[in-house]
Motif scaffolding. Structure first.
Motif, mmCIF file in Angstrom:
data_model
loop_
_atom_site.group_PDB
_atom_site.id
_atom_site.type_symbol
_atom_site.label_atom_id
_atom_site.label_comp_id
_atom_site.label_asym_id
_atom_site.label_seq_id
_atom_site.Cartn_x
_atom_site.Cartn_y
_atom_site.Cartn_z
ATOM 1 N N GLU A 246 11.323 36.581 -24.732
ATOM 2 C CA GLU A 246 10.704 35.829 -23.637
ATOM 3 C C GLU A 246 9.371 35.199 -24.031
ATOM 4 N N ARG A 247 8.886 35.519 -25.211
ATOM 5 C CA ARG A 247 7.602 34.936 -25.636
ATOM 6 C C ARG A 247 7.753 33.478 -26.063
ATOM 7 N N LEU A 248 8.975 33.036 -26.290
ATOM 8 C CA LEU A 248 9.216 31.657 -26.721
ATOM 9 C C LEU A 248 9.970 30.898 -25.632
ATOM 10 N N THR A 249 9.340 29.839 -25.149
ATOM 11 C CA THR A 249 9.955 28.987 -24.130
ATOM 12 C C THR A 249 10.172 27.600 -24.721
ATOM 13 N N LEU A 250 11.377 27.075 -24.528
ATOM 14 C CA LEU A 250 11.734 25.784 -25.120
ATOM 15 C C LEU A 250 12.027 24.757 -24.042
ATOM 16 N N HIS A 251 11.629 23.525 -24.321
ATOM 17 C CA HIS A 251 11.906 22.410 -23.420
ATOM 18 C C HIS A 251 12.382 21.222 -24.266
ATOM 19 N N PHE A 252 13.499 20.628 -23.856
ATOM 20 C CA PHE A 252 14.013 19.430 -24.527
ATOM 21 C C PHE A 252 14.127 18.304 -23.505
ATOM 22 N N ALA A 253 13.584 17.158 -23.873
ATOM 23 C CA ALA A 253 13.655 15.975 -23.007
ATOM 24 C C ALA A 253 14.089 14.791 -23.867
ATOM 25 N N ILE A 254 15.387 14.618 -23.994
ATOM 26 C CA ILE A 254 15.944 13.556 -24.839
ATOM 27 C C ILE A 254 16.561 12.500 -23.921
ATOM 28 N N SER A 255 15.988 11.316 -23.893
ATOM 29 C CA SER A 255 16.503 10.266 -23.023
ATOM 30 C C SER A 255 17.868 9.796 -23.520
ATOM 31 N N GLU A 256 18.649 9.256 -22.609
ATOM 32 C CA GLU A 256 20.021 8.856 -22.944
ATOM 33 C C GLU A 256 20.052 7.765 -24.002
ATOM 34 N N ASP A 257 19.133 6.795 -23.915
ATOM 35 C CA ASP A 257 19.142 5.690 -24.886
ATOM 36 C C ASP A 257 18.606 6.104 -26.244
ATOM 37 N N ALA A 258 17.991 7.301 -26.335
ATOM 38 C CA ALA A 258 17.462 7.769 -27.620
ATOM 39 C C ALA A 258 18.426 8.688 -28.354
ATOM 40 N N GLN A 259 19.434 9.205 -27.665
ATOM 41 C CA GLN A 259 20.315 10.208 -28.274
ATOM 42 C C GLN A 259 21.059 9.692 -29.506
ATOM 43 N N GLN A 260 21.483 8.435 -29.482
ATOM 44 C CA GLN A 260 22.242 7.873 -30.604
ATOM 45 C C GLN A 260 21.375 7.047 -31.548
ATOM 46 N N ALA A 261 20.065 7.056 -31.321
ATOM 47 C CA ALA A 261 19.158 6.355 -32.232
ATOM 48 C C ALA A 261 19.092 7.095 -33.560
ATOM 49 N N LEU A 262 18.894 6.357 -34.645
ATOM 50 C CA LEU A 262 18.881 6.954 -35.976
ATOM 51 C C LEU A 262 17.472 7.360 -36.393
ATOM 52 N N MET A 263 17.391 8.429 -37.167
ATOM 53 C CA MET A 263 16.120 8.928 -37.678
ATOM 54 C C MET A 263 16.381 9.681 -38.974
ATOM 55 N N PRO A 264 15.368 9.870 -39.824
ATOM 56 C CA PRO A 264 15.564 10.648 -41.053
ATOM 57 C C PRO A 264 15.915 12.092 -40.722
ATOM 58 N N SER A 265 16.848 12.634 -41.467
ATOM 59 C CA SER A 265 17.262 14.012 -41.210
ATOM 60 C C SER A 265 16.163 14.993 -41.583
ATOM 61 N N LEU A 266 16.168 16.126 -40.880
ATOM 62 C CA LEU A 266 15.204 17.209 -41.121
ATOM 63 C C LEU A 266 13.761 16.763 -40.918
#
Length: 369
Positions: A246-266
């Motif tokens: 419980e000491r680690l809380t995660l939040h992800f906010a990935i917009s729909e138009d950004a999900q298939q955008a390309l970026m360098p891996s890792l």
């Protein structure tokens, strides 16, 4: 690999420009003087006149260089108009300066001209052709050499990016998949087994296996989608959640138009690790990490934020000696995208660190085209 002297000269563009400028105009002066000698004996003190007109020509081409720099990013038609128009104006001005200087220094040469050649308008257009031709040749050489240097710079950047990417992969294996990480993960799995929570333990083994396979098999030069990068992050964070519970809380906010955008891996891996190392593990109550991705003004904006103690930022930059992973990520972005990217550090309100990355937006369909 040793760098050849010529390579060092090419890298110093200012020095290279002046070497080519002096060499080119000196060659023109020598050729022009030899031509004068072939056709007849030059006037007395002509060797004084020649360096003066060469200096004037060099000064005028500096103005041409400024015009080309200003119009470099304009439309093709605008640039073509600038090249032709500026070259013509430069040639005319240069010939006019040459004519005024010549007939003031050598008035006896004016008396030798035949009456019909004293028509200054005819002389003006006749001489201006040669002047404009010289300026057009100078412009062609300027753009030819500049495009060649840009092409070489792009090749060097690409080669260095490959090297840096492989180095980033090795550093990821060294700093993320270190014995402490593996020990803590295996220890958590062992605890689950002792508690007879075999289902969760089996899930952790599978996640660890998938994460190790992804890290070892993934090509660091490969462009992946944001969704794929987030999926790999979740593998890593799922393992860390067992350690911190419980000491680690995660939040992800990935917009729909950004999900298939390309970026360098890792790319985000060392940033998330940095947050866990400095923001979560050092806090008694733990902390939270927020990962977001969105499309802003034609760019892909990525961000990793935590609510840890933060850093003593100096004008948005990392203090000396802080965050090896952050420094490596910044350098990798520079080598891949040059000046078309940004890497910014800022404070999270009320406390913590936010890392924001902006890179050119592209999709898989665009890459294939």
């Amino acid at each position: 690999m040793d760098v050849m002297p010529l390579d060092r000269v090419i890298e110093d563009k200012r020095r290279l420009f002046w070497l080519l400028q002096l060499g080119g105009w000196s060659s023109w002066a020598a050729t022009f003087y030899l031509g004068i000698i072939v056709w007849g004996e030059p006037p007395e003190n002509y060797l004084v006149y020649l360096p003066i007109i060469v200096s004037i020509g060099m000064f005028i081409t500096l103005a041409l260089r400024w015009v080309y720099r200003v119009t470099w990013d304009r439309a093709l038609g605008t640039r073509a108009f600038a090249i032709l128009g500026a070259s013509y104006c430069a040639g005319v001005v240069w010939v006019l300066c040459r004519s005024v200087l010549f007939y003031n220094l050598f008035p006896e040469e004016l008396e030798k001209l035949e009456p019909e050649r004293l028509n200054t308008l005819a002389m003006y257009f006749s001489n201006s052709i040669s002047g404009v031709s010289v300026m057009l040749v100078w412009s062609a050489l300027y753009f030819g050499i500049k495009y060649y240097l840009l092409n070489q710079e792009e090749k060097q950047r690409y080669l260095k990016a490959i090297s840096m990417a492989h180095e980033a992969q090795l550093k990821m294996l060294r700093y993320q998949l270190n014995p402490h990480f593996l020990f803590n993960t295996l220890n958590a799995i062992s605890t689950l087994i002792l508690d007879k929570d075999t289902e969760l333990a089996n899930g952790m083994v599978m996640k660890l296996s998938r994460f190790l396979r992804y890290s070892l098999d993934n090509d660091p030069m490969q462009q992946i989608t944001v969704a794929e990068e987030v999926e790999s992050l979740k593998l890593y964070l799922d393992i860390e959640e067992v350690r911190f519970a419980e000491r680690l809380t995660l939040h992800f906010a990935i917009s729909e138009d950004a999900q298939q955008a390309l970026m360098p891996s890792l790319l985000l891996q060392p940033l998330v690790e940095n947050s866990i190392k400095y923001a979560v593990s050092r806090s008694i109550n733990g902390g939270s990490i927020a990962v977001s991705a969105s499309v802003e003004d034609g760019c892909l904006q990525l961000s990793v934020a935590d609510d840890g103690p933060g850093l003593d930022l100096r004008q948005g930059r990392l203090p000396k000696g802080g965050g090896v992973g952050l420094a490596n990520t910044r350098e990798r972005l520079t080598q891949i995208y040059g000046k078309k990217q940004s890497f910014r550090l800022s404070s999270t309100e009320p406390h913590g660190l936010t890392i924001t990355i902006c890179i050119p937006l592209s999709y898989a369909t665009q890459e294939a085209a």
